[in-house]
Motif scaffolding. Structure first.
Motif, mmCIF file in Angstrom:
data_model
loop_
_atom_site.group_PDB
_atom_site.id
_atom_site.type_symbol
_atom_site.label_atom_id
_atom_site.label_comp_id
_atom_site.label_asym_id
_atom_site.label_seq_id
_atom_site.Cartn_x
_atom_site.Cartn_y
_atom_site.Cartn_z
ATOM 1 N N GLN A 120 -52.804 -56.037 -57.877
ATOM 2 C CA GLN A 120 -53.075 -54.598 -57.780
ATOM 3 C C GLN A 120 -51.803 -53.754 -57.869
ATOM 4 O O GLN A 120 -51.864 -52.542 -57.997
ATOM 5 N N ILE A 121 -50.645 -54.396 -57.785
ATOM 6 C CA ILE A 121 -49.381 -53.661 -57.799
ATOM 7 C C ILE A 121 -49.123 -53.071 -59.181
ATOM 8 O O ILE A 121 -49.238 -53.764 -60.196
ATOM 9 N N ASP A 122 -48.782 -51.812 -59.222
ATOM 10 C CA ASP A 122 -48.469 -51.129 -60.488
ATOM 11 C C ASP A 122 -47.001 -51.389 -60.819
ATOM 12 O O ASP A 122 -46.102 -50.736 -60.296
ATOM 13 N N LEU A 123 -46.768 -52.328 -61.720
ATOM 14 C CA LEU A 123 -45.398 -52.718 -62.060
ATOM 15 C C LEU A 123 -44.712 -51.720 -62.980
ATOM 16 O O LEU A 123 -43.521 -51.879 -63.289
ATOM 17 N N SER A 124 -45.443 -50.687 -63.425
ATOM 18 C CA SER A 124 -44.810 -49.648 -64.241
ATOM 19 C C SER A 124 -43.995 -48.695 -63.375
ATOM 20 O O SER A 124 -43.176 -47.929 -63.889
ATOM 21 N N LEU A 125 -44.244 -48.736 -62.068
ATOM 22 C CA LEU A 125 -43.490 -47.901 -61.136
ATOM 23 C C LEU A 125 -42.304 -48.693 -60.590
ATOM 24 O O LEU A 125 -42.408 -49.905 -60.391
ATOM 25 N N GLY A 128 -42.955 -50.831 -57.757
ATOM 26 C CA GLY A 128 -43.862 -51.941 -58.023
ATOM 27 C C GLY A 128 -43.164 -53.285 -57.935
ATOM 28 O O GLY A 128 -43.654 -54.218 -57.292
ATOM 29 N N ARG A 132 -43.866 -56.195 -55.128
ATOM 30 C CA ARG A 132 -44.210 -57.582 -55.478
ATOM 31 C C ARG A 132 -43.231 -58.552 -54.821
ATOM 32 O O ARG A 132 -43.644 -59.579 -54.271
ATOM 33 N N LYS A 230 -57.431 -51.592 -52.612
ATOM 34 C CA LYS A 230 -57.593 -51.577 -54.073
ATOM 35 C C LYS A 230 -58.207 -52.879 -54.576
ATOM 36 O O LYS A 230 -58.985 -52.893 -55.530
#
Length: 295
Positions: A120-125, A128, A132, A230
């Protein structure tokens, strides 16, 4: 630990981990302040006899069964918390409850659920990659949340596949770390952390917020809670859940109890048995194995 510190820590626990209402938290603390007023000892020094005398005196003055039951419930919850957080090895309130009632362990996550949550982690941020690395470290090394927030760059010995952790009582221990976990810490450290405006005094802390200061325990709780929501995981999850899952999965995959005890930093193997919720047969086998008189 004095009463003021104990109340502060316990209040955070009730709010963040148990998600209790403010009214319920206030009721718990009111009951415990009665104990504080009655007892001459600090929380870590209160004995079973102290509690029995307190409950006896309270019962003499308060005849309502509901009131007495709530008081005992508050006491049990508080000392169970102290034991679970490893402030105390024993639980002086244990005999105030029904013999059939044991320690209520928190939920654990399966390996699939951990993967779900991390996904669920947004790696684009930028945060992120940090988040992780945080979850992989909590789970991969079985750290307490306080050990994670205090982790230093100077504690990372990746060439030897160890990290150094300062646990409770300022005791140091070395924990093996897998290449898998090292990979995510290095991605965060080399690609994200190097671009942060690191504040003076925080240069050596591994995990930082956007302002360049170390993360707080509350922030770690918030990250975990939001990701669980999420992922649609309805269990009562906290950062400690990863530590408990770490121990449970090690045991399930064949690790011996003594090794788990050392990695978690428990003084007593009894505490490790609580974390890994062993059944009676496994406890018996462990006792037979580790008791020198059975050699």
């Amino acid at each position: 630990m004095d009463w003021k510190e104990a109340f502060s820590e316990y209040k955070s626990y009730l709010k963040l981990e148990k998600s209790l209402s403010q009214n319920t938290i206030d009721a718990y603390l009111r009951d415990l302040k009665k104990l504080e007023k009655f007892s001459k000892n600090e929380p870590l020094k209160i004995s079973q006899s102290d509690l029995e005398e307190f409950v006896y005196q309270y019962a003499k003055e308060n005849f309502a069964a509901r009131s007495q039951a709530r008081l005992i419930s508050s006491i049990k919850s508080f000392f169970l918390y102290l034991q679970w957080e490893e402030w105390r090895e024993d639980n002086p309130a244990e005999l105030l409850e029904s013999p059939k009632l044991g320690m209520k362990l928190p939920d654990t996550l399966s390996e699939f659920e951990i993967d779900q949550l991390i996904a669920q982690i947004d790696l684009s941020l930028p945060e992120g990659e940090r988040n992780r690395a945080i979850l992989e470290t909590l789970y991969g090394c079985g750290l307490r949340v306080s050990e994670l927030t205090e982790l230093k760059l100077s504690d990372l010995f990746f060439e030897e596949n160890f990290i150094r952790v300062i646990g409770k009582g300022n005791k140091q221990r070395l924990i093996p770390i897998s290449e898998y976990t090292v990979k995510f810490i290095n991605i965060y450290k080399n690609e994200i952390r190097v671009h942060l405006p690191i504040q003076k005094g925080f240069e050596d802390f591994v995990f930082l917020n956007r302002r360049g200061k170390k993360l707080t325990r509350v922030m770690i709780f918030t990250i975990v809670k939001q990701l669980a929501e999420k992922a649609g995981i309805r269990k009562n999850i906290s950062p400690h859940t990863f530590r408990h899952s770490f121990a449970t999965h090690l045991l399930k995959n064949g690790a011996d109890l003594r090794s788990i005890q050392m990695m978690l930093g428990h003084e007593s193997i009894t505490t490790t048995e609580i974390y890994t919720h062993l059944d009676d047969r496994m406890i018996r086998d462990a006792v037979l194995k580790f008791n020198p008189r059975n050699g």
